[in-house]
Design a protein around this motif. Structure first.
Motif, PDB file in Angstrom:
ATOM      1  N   UNK A  14       0.862  -1.180   0.000  1.00  0.00           N
ATOM      2  CA  UNK A  14       0.000   0.000   0.000  1.00  0.00           C
ATOM      3  C   UNK A  14       0.897   1.229   0.000  1.00  0.00           C
ATOM      4  N   UNK A  15       0.302   2.339  -0.419  1.00  0.00           N
ATOM      5  CA  UNK A  15       1.039   3.599  -0.466  1.00  0.00           C
ATOM      6  C   UNK A  15       0.246   4.650   0.282  1.00  0.00           C
ATOM      7  N   UNK A  16       0.998   5.494   0.991  1.00  0.00           N
ATOM      8  CA  UNK A  16       0.338   6.602   1.709  1.00  0.00           C
ATOM      9  C   UNK A  16       1.105   7.872   1.393  1.00  0.00           C
ATOM     10  N   UNK A  17       0.342   8.885   0.978  1.00  0.00           N
ATOM     11  CA  UNK A  17       0.942  10.177   0.649  1.00  0.00           C
ATOM     12  C   UNK A  17       0.250  11.236   1.497  1.00  0.00           C
ATOM     13  N   UNK A  18       1.090  12.051   2.149  1.00  0.00           N
ATOM     14  CA  UNK A  18       0.536  13.167   2.946  1.00  0.00           C
ATOM     15  C   UNK A  18       1.187  14.455   2.452  1.00  0.00           C
TER      16      UNK A  18
END
Length: 480
Positions: A14-18
């Protein structure tokens, strides 16, 4: 703007971008996105081993040994790189586009190639169709011949439909230019027919030994017209070559008038065929009387011979072309009353020019026409030529005539009996010459023959110098 990848036990990623903005020493979250990366699996073991390597060389070596893992790592690096390029301008739409373009790069590239290939094929088909529709000189020649045969094209000089013979001669002449292209392997288009092309074509025609040629069209067999000694070459005469070139120029002129990019070289004075007038004979009154006096019997096929002679004699006294004098109908014969004296004359619209000519009938014409109250029967030109030569031999018109003819660049001198040179056109030449010798003014002769220029008529007047001198002595006191 941190981009983090999370690896689960089953290999899912999974990828998380903030996206954060720092204001007043505090981070404010502008955007936070989390997605499961479909189709991408990295085992925990591979990841931990890879991350545990201390040097860049060691990591690159590990990637080379594990290509599937390496492909996944390259995709993750590419995703991070593209997200960083957007910076604070990243949106959800951009984020989804990045994931799709990287994860499905192979499929997208394959689709792009397929689309390009399809587009290329489409353009190739369109270009092929365009070339097929595009007019070329070769296609124009084919269409030109077809239009003449179907009578959709008229003669340029007179605006008349082509005769049967002219249709054949035109197709025959232009067929030679196409054969020239096939033989030399050079395809000439409108703009390519220059003086160099003319020179090559003329040389090709001059050097062609037609004694060995097997023509595709049996009608175009020139060898039928003369006997060829075994082992001897036969070349086209200058006159024949001149006609071929004249027809090519006619096609180029027609193409130019329709806006095709024709090379103007065909208008040059150099671009022409040499033509010699070798049909120079005419018959004297004494020779005509000898032919009229020939007795014909059934064994000599008297009926057709007599008809051929009558048609020929009509041609002499009318001084018309065979296409006109060999087609007389009762409606061509007119009679008017001249103060109680009937005058018979022949009214003809000339087939070649369309001009109306009206010729008074002398006693000889009237005597022949009286034999055929339903009109002068038609006989083919070929039969007239054959029969009238035979009658000439029977009339002992055996004077030897010198004929010079150029073939293959060489001048040949031959002698023929005059009777063997008589043909349908001899009638027109004979009529014009006899009128001249009888003292009829040139312009009155032109009204009979239908000529519009003295220069053209002069080619038909074949009186020799002695006859002209005798005519001058009899007509003018100056010479007495």
């Amino acid at each position: 703007m941190p981009t983090n990848f999370l690896f689960k036990e089953d290999g899912a990623v999974t990828i998380r971008v903030r996206i954060l903005r720092r204001e007043n020493n505090e981070n404010h979250e502008l955007l936070s996105m989390r997605r499961y990366i479909t189709g991408l699996h990295i085992s925990k073991k591979d990841w931990e081993t890879y991350k545990g390597l201390k040097t860049q060389n060691a990591r690159e070596s590990y990637l080379r040994k594990n290509p599937e893992f390496a492909e996944s790592i390259y995709k993750l690096d590419e995703i991070r790189k593209r997200i960083d390029e957007y910076g604070l301008n990243l949106s959800k739409e951009n984020f989804n586009d990045i994931l799709h373009s990287v994860l499905h790069a192979k499929e997208i590239e394959e689709m792009r190639k397929n689309q390009e290939a399809a587009e290329r094929k489409k353009l190739e088909r369109e270009e092929a169709a365009r070339r097929k529709k595009q007019m070329t000189l070769s296609k124009f020649i084919d269409q030109y011949i077809k239009d003449i045969k179907e009578e959709k094209r008229t003669t340029l000089q007179y605006g008349r439909s082509y005769s049967r013979g002219s249709k054949f001669n035109t197709a025959n002449a232009l067929g030679h230019f196409k054969e020239f292209m096939e033989d030399t392997g050079i395809v000439y288009d409108f703009q390519d027919v220059d003086l160099d092309c003319y020179s090559k074509y003329k040389t090709w025609l001059m050097n062609r030994d037609i004694s060995t040629v097997k023509f595709k069209d049996t009608e175009r067999n020139y060898k039928n017209s003369r006997k060829i000694p075994k082992g001897e070459e036969l070349h086209y005469s200058d006159n024949t070559i001149g006609r071929f070139i004249k027809q090519l120029k006619a096609v180029l002129r027609a193409a130019e008038s329709r806006g095709y990019p024709v090379n103007p070289a065909y208008k040059s004075i150099e671009f022409k065929g040499q033509v010699q007038d070798i049909d120079a004979i005419y018959l004297t009154k004494a020779e005509l009387e000898a032919m009229e006096a020939v007795k014909l019997n059934k064994e000599e096929d008297g009926k057709n011979l007599e008809l051929a002679r009558d048609i020929f004699m009509i041609g002499v006294w009318l001084a018309q072309r065979v296409s006109d004098y060999n087609n007389l109908k009762p409606e061509n014969i007119k009679v008017i009353d001249n103060g109680g004296t009937p005058i018979t004359y022949v009214s003809i619209h000339q087939q070649k020019t369309g001009r109306l000519v009206e010729i008074p009938c002398n006693a000889k014409i009237r005597a022949i026409l009286d034999k055929y109250p339903k009109g002068l029967p038609h006989l083919s030109d070929e039969k007239i030529n054959t029969y009238i030569k035979r009658i000439g031999r029977m009339a002992k018109i055996n004077e030897l005539i010198e004929v010079k003819e150029s073939r293959g660049g060489k001048v040949y001198k031959n002698y023929y009996k005059k009777c063997d040179l008589i043909c349908t056109h001899t009638a027109r030449r004979t009529g014009a010459t006899l009128m001249y010798l009888d003292g009829i003014p040139i312009y009155d002769i032109m009204k009979v023959t239908g000529h519009r220029s003295v220069a053209t008529l002069e080619k038909y007047i074949r009186a020799d110098k002695l006859e002209v001198a005798q005519k001058l002595v009899l007509k003018y006191d100056y010479f007495k």
